[in-house]
Design an enzyme around this catalytic site. Structure first.
Site, PDB file in Angstrom:
ATOM      1  N   ARG A  13       8.453  60.129  37.321  1.00 51.65           N
ATOM      2  CA  ARG A  13       8.184  59.026  36.390  1.00 51.65           C
ATOM      3  C   ARG A  13       6.692  58.667  36.342  1.00 51.65           C
ATOM      4  O   ARG A  13       6.277  57.869  35.510  1.00 51.65           O
ATOM      5  CB  ARG A  13       9.004  57.802  36.794  1.00 51.65           C
ATOM      6  CG  ARG A  13      10.503  58.052  36.646  1.00 51.65           C
ATOM      7  CD  ARG A  13      11.344  56.889  37.095  1.00 51.65           C
ATOM      8  NE  ARG A  13      10.838  55.629  36.597  1.00 51.65           N
ATOM      9  CZ  ARG A  13      11.106  54.449  37.115  1.00 51.65           C
ATOM     10  NH1 ARG A  13      11.873  54.380  38.177  1.00 51.65           N
ATOM     11  NH2 ARG A  13      10.610  53.350  36.596  1.00 51.65           N
ATOM     12  N   CYS A  14       5.904  59.239  37.222  1.00 50.06           N
ATOM     13  CA  CYS A  14       4.485  58.907  37.356  1.00 50.06           C
ATOM     14  C   CYS A  14       3.632  59.761  36.404  1.00 50.06           C
ATOM     15  O   CYS A  14       3.683  60.989  36.433  1.00 50.06           O
ATOM     16  CB  CYS A  14       4.063  59.145  38.801  1.00 50.06           C
ATOM     17  SG  CYS A  14       2.294  59.109  39.095  1.00 50.06           S
TER      18      CYS A  14
END
Length: 118
Positions: A8-9
């Site tokens: 998700r980064c």
């Protein structure tokens, strides 16, 4: 080469893109799903040349719950910090790349990332 990521980064996705563009062979470790042990963290910190508080995401809720901002940042507290990151891997700064030559970086900037690219 291994890269520790949180999918998700955005910085993790950018690092993966740069590794792919450079044609580098690597393995991915989704460290939230496969958390490192305290021993693994200690080894990575040694390779990074950093202390655990240098790679702790202090603004994460887990850090707030543990009141880590108030924890001493000294050698005698090192194991406490490492244990917290092993128990709560969300606290680990990302992405971390460990190169085959022993070099390791926190690849949050383009310059850091370039240091492991051919």
């Amino acid at each position: 080469m291994e890269i520790w990521i949180n999918p998700r980064c955005g910085k993790c996705r950018a690092a993966l893109g740069a590794l792919n563009d450079a044609g580098v062979e690597y393995t991915v470790r989704r460290y939230l799903e496969e958390p490192p042990t305290a021993a693994e963290l200690a080894k990575v910190l040694e390779r990074l040349g950093l202390e655990p508080w240098d790679i702790t995401r202090i603004d994460e809720q887990a850090a707030k719950d543990l009141e880590m901002k108030d924890w001493p940042r000294e050698a005698g507290e090192r194991d406490r910090w490492i244990a917290a990151m092993a128990e709560h891997p969300i606290l680990i700064q990302r992405p971390i790349i460990t190169a085959d030559d022993g070099h390791a970086i926190v690849a949050r900037t383009p310059d850091a990332l370039k240091s492991v690219l051919p």
